[in-house]
Design a protein around this motif. Structure first.
Motif, PDB file in Angstrom:
ATOM      1  N   SER A 137       0.859  -1.182   0.000  1.00  0.00           N
ATOM      2  CA  SER A 137       0.000   0.000   0.000  1.00  0.00           C
ATOM      3  C   SER A 137       0.893   1.229   0.000  1.00  0.00           C
ATOM      4  O   SER A 137       1.956   1.238   0.625  1.00  0.00           O
ATOM      5  N   ALA A 138       0.458   2.257  -0.709  1.00  0.00           N
ATOM      6  CA  ALA A 138       1.235   3.492  -0.778  1.00  0.00           C
ATOM      7  C   ALA A 138       0.297   4.682  -0.885  1.00  0.00           C
ATOM      8  O   ALA A 138      -0.892   4.532  -1.189  1.00  0.00           O
ATOM      9  N   GLU A 139       0.837   5.853  -0.629  1.00  0.00           N
ATOM     10  CA  GLU A 139       0.122   7.093  -0.848  1.00  0.00           C
ATOM     11  C   GLU A 139       1.004   8.020  -1.669  1.00  0.00           C
ATOM     12  O   GLU A 139       2.232   7.884  -1.665  1.00  0.00           O
ATOM     13  N   GLY A 140       0.371   8.931  -2.402  1.00  0.00           N
ATOM     14  CA  GLY A 140       1.111   9.851  -3.249  1.00  0.00           C
ATOM     15  C   GLY A 140       0.466  11.225  -3.244  1.00  0.00           C
ATOM     16  O   GLY A 140      -0.655  11.403  -2.753  1.00  0.00           O
ATOM     17  N   SER A 141       1.166  12.200  -3.813  1.00  0.00           N
ATOM     18  CA  SER A 141       0.674  13.571  -3.750  1.00  0.00           C
ATOM     19  C   SER A 141      -0.268  13.918  -4.899  1.00  0.00           C
ATOM     20  O   SER A 141      -1.214  14.689  -4.715  1.00  0.00           O
ATOM     21  N   LYS A 142      -0.045  13.352  -6.105  1.00  0.00           N
ATOM     22  CA  LYS A 142      -0.842  13.814  -7.247  1.00  0.00           C
ATOM     23  C   LYS A 142      -0.887  12.755  -8.337  1.00  0.00           C
ATOM     24  O   LYS A 142       0.134  12.183  -8.703  1.00  0.00           O
ATOM     25  N   VAL A 143      -2.079  12.517  -8.876  1.00  0.00           N
ATOM     26  CA  VAL A 143      -2.280  11.636 -10.031  1.00  0.00           C
ATOM     27  C   VAL A 143      -2.534  12.507 -11.259  1.00  0.00           C
ATOM     28  O   VAL A 143      -3.372  13.416 -11.222  1.00  0.00           O
ATOM     29  N   SER A 144      -1.827  12.221 -12.335  1.00  0.00           N
ATOM     30  CA  SER A 144      -2.047  12.963 -13.580  1.00  0.00           C
ATOM     31  C   SER A 144      -1.813  12.043 -14.764  1.00  0.00           C
ATOM     32  O   SER A 144      -1.212  10.969 -14.625  1.00  0.00           O
ATOM     33  N   ARG A 145      -2.290  12.471 -15.934  1.00  0.00           N
ATOM     34  CA  ARG A 145      -2.022  11.738 -17.173  1.00  0.00           C
ATOM     35  C   ARG A 145      -0.944  12.496 -17.934  1.00  0.00           C
ATOM     36  O   ARG A 145      -1.008  13.713 -18.103  1.00  0.00           O
ATOM     37  N   VAL A 146       0.062  11.751 -18.371  1.00  0.00           N
ATOM     38  CA  VAL A 146       1.199  12.360 -19.062  1.00  0.00           C
ATOM     39  C   VAL A 146       1.417  11.630 -20.383  1.00  0.00           C
ATOM     40  O   VAL A 146       0.915  10.520 -20.600  1.00  0.00           O
ATOM     41  N   ASN A 147       2.181  12.243 -21.257  1.00  0.00           N
ATOM     42  CA  ASN A 147       2.499  11.609 -22.531  1.00  0.00           C
ATOM     43  C   ASN A 147       3.344  10.357 -22.319  1.00  0.00           C
ATOM     44  O   ASN A 147       4.126  10.262 -21.371  1.00  0.00           O
ATOM     45  N   TYR A 148       3.197   9.416 -23.221  1.00  0.00           N
ATOM     46  CA  TYR A 148       3.941   8.161 -23.148  1.00  0.00           C
ATOM     47  C   TYR A 148       5.446   8.411 -23.234  1.00  0.00           C
ATOM     48  O   TYR A 148       5.918   9.244 -24.018  1.00  0.00           O
ATOM     49  N   SER A 149       6.202   7.691 -22.411  1.00  0.00           N
ATOM     50  CA  SER A 149       7.665   7.735 -22.459  1.00  0.00           C
ATOM     51  C   SER A 149       8.200   6.314 -22.425  1.00  0.00           C
ATOM     52  O   SER A 149       7.621   5.430 -21.789  1.00  0.00           O
ATOM     53  N   SER A 150       9.297   6.095 -23.100  1.00  0.00           N
ATOM     54  CA  SER A 150       9.976   4.805 -23.081  1.00  0.00           C
ATOM     55  C   SER A 150      11.137   4.899 -22.101  1.00  0.00           C
ATOM     56  O   SER A 150      12.037   5.715 -22.275  1.00  0.00           O
ATOM     57  N   PHE A 151      11.104   4.069 -21.049  1.00  0.00           N
ATOM     58  CA  PHE A 151      12.114   4.147 -20.007  1.00  0.00           C
ATOM     59  C   PHE A 151      13.168   3.060 -20.180  1.00  0.00           C
ATOM     60  O   PHE A 151      12.856   1.921 -20.543  1.00  0.00           O
ATOM     61  N   SER A 152      14.402   3.391 -19.898  1.00  0.00           N
ATOM     62  CA  SER A 152      15.474   2.399 -19.847  1.00  0.00           C
ATOM     63  C   SER A 152      15.439   1.749 -18.476  1.00  0.00           C
ATOM     64  O   SER A 152      15.694   2.393 -17.456  1.00  0.00           O
ATOM     65  N   VAL A 153      15.092   0.455 -18.434  1.00  0.00           N
ATOM     66  CA  VAL A 153      14.836  -0.205 -17.148  1.00  0.00           C
ATOM     67  C   VAL A 153      15.952  -1.155 -16.723  1.00  0.00           C
ATOM     68  O   VAL A 153      15.789  -1.941 -15.795  1.00  0.00           O
TER      69      VAL A 153
END
Length: 299
Positions: A135-151
């Motif tokens: 379980s977690a809590e966060g400050s803000k939910v938003s929709r952002v443009n797609y990004s490709s992450f190096s994982v």
């Protein structure tokens, strides 16, 4: 259309992105709405209250993480963030949820900012897959443009811990006939109030609402349960102890632990459960306050 089965989850901490294997994930954020009286001596028919919205509640997040055999720490990063503390401070992270399979030009992701883990429950049963409910809590939910992450070290086909070998040692005694073990860590946090008069007056829409931004760690709890069949080992039946050590081990096989929690000092109470098969339960909790809880766990 967006489907949970297509969802990818990325944890962003520091400068690194960690792609996670999750069974499921859910998140939401609501806004605080307060009523304002409109009925006056000059307007007695205004019976319905007005509405004032200028502040958001913390976002809530639930996800189930699969425990894996691989030594790479990418899948274990959430555990590190759950457990590691520096005084009354916990590390924060951002979470990205990619629920779309659309082309990159129209693809959107969900971003949850300034997240902190508030609880983690380790589930260890002989006939199931070893998981952690987070379980977690966060400050803000938003929709952002797609990004490709190096994982980095993400493994698309890890070894999940199914039907784990589980072992519990209580006050130096290895318990017999262990059926299941649960172990939970609770981080009680309190978000700092930041809805000042000046902030509230500047709110004009949902995008510039007052969002929670910082928190303090108020206290922590480490507790769990060990359930065993009642066999020849009955010395602890219907009793309790304090200031003792409890060790929880679970993994693919004896000597190959994917979780090793050495908790001290602890207390426990023991009780009988008379179902079709007689069992006993050890309800335990840790009594001490280590400088860093993560030092007591190996995963």
């Amino acid at each position: 259309m967006q489907f949970l089965r297509d969802t990818d989850v990325y944890l962003h901490y520091g400068s690194n992105y960690y792609k996670l294997h999750v069974q499921n994930i859910s998140f939401s954020q609501t806004f605080k709405q307060s009523g304002s009286k409109k009925k006056t001596l000059h307007s007695t028919s205004s019976l319905i209250e007005g509405s004032t919205i200028n502040e958001a509640n913390p976002a809530s997040i639930e996800m189930q993480l699969l425990m894996v055999d691989e030594t790479s720490t990418y899948q274990h990063k959430p555990l590190e963030l759950l457990l590691t503390n520096s005084g009354d401070t916990l590390q924060t992270f951002d979470l990205y949820v990619d629920a779309s399979t659309a082309s990159e030009s129209s693809r959107k992701m969900y971003k949850i900012e300034t997240c902190v883990f508030t609880a983690g429950a380790f589930n260890m049963v002989r006939d199931g897959v070893m998981t952690v409910d987070l379980s977690a809590e966060g400050s803000k939910v938003s929709r952002v443009n797609y990004s490709s992450f190096s994982v980095g070290s993400f493994d698309a086909d890890p070894t999940y811990i199914g039907s784990p070998t589980i072992k519990a040692t209580v006050d130096g005694t290895v318990l017999e006939n262990v059926i299941s073990i649960s172990l939970e860590v609770q981080n009680s946090i309190e978000w700092t109030k930041n809805n000042t008069v000046q902030n509230a007056l500047s709110v004009t829409n949902a995008g510039n609402s007052v969002f929670p931004s910082s928190f303090v760690l108020k206290d922590r709890d480490v507790a769990g349960n060990i359930t065993t069949y009642i066999g020849t080992q009955v010395s602890d039946l219907q009793t309790w102890k304090e200031n003792i050590a409890i060790r929880i081990q679970a993994g693919l096989s004896a000597g190959n632990d994917q979780l090793d929690a050495q908790l001290t000092p602890c207390s426990f109470t023991n009780r009988v459960d008379t179902t079709l098969i007689f069992t006993q339960g050890y309800d335990f909790r840790m009594m001490g306050s280590p400088t860093d809880l993560d030092d007591l766990f190996t995963y």
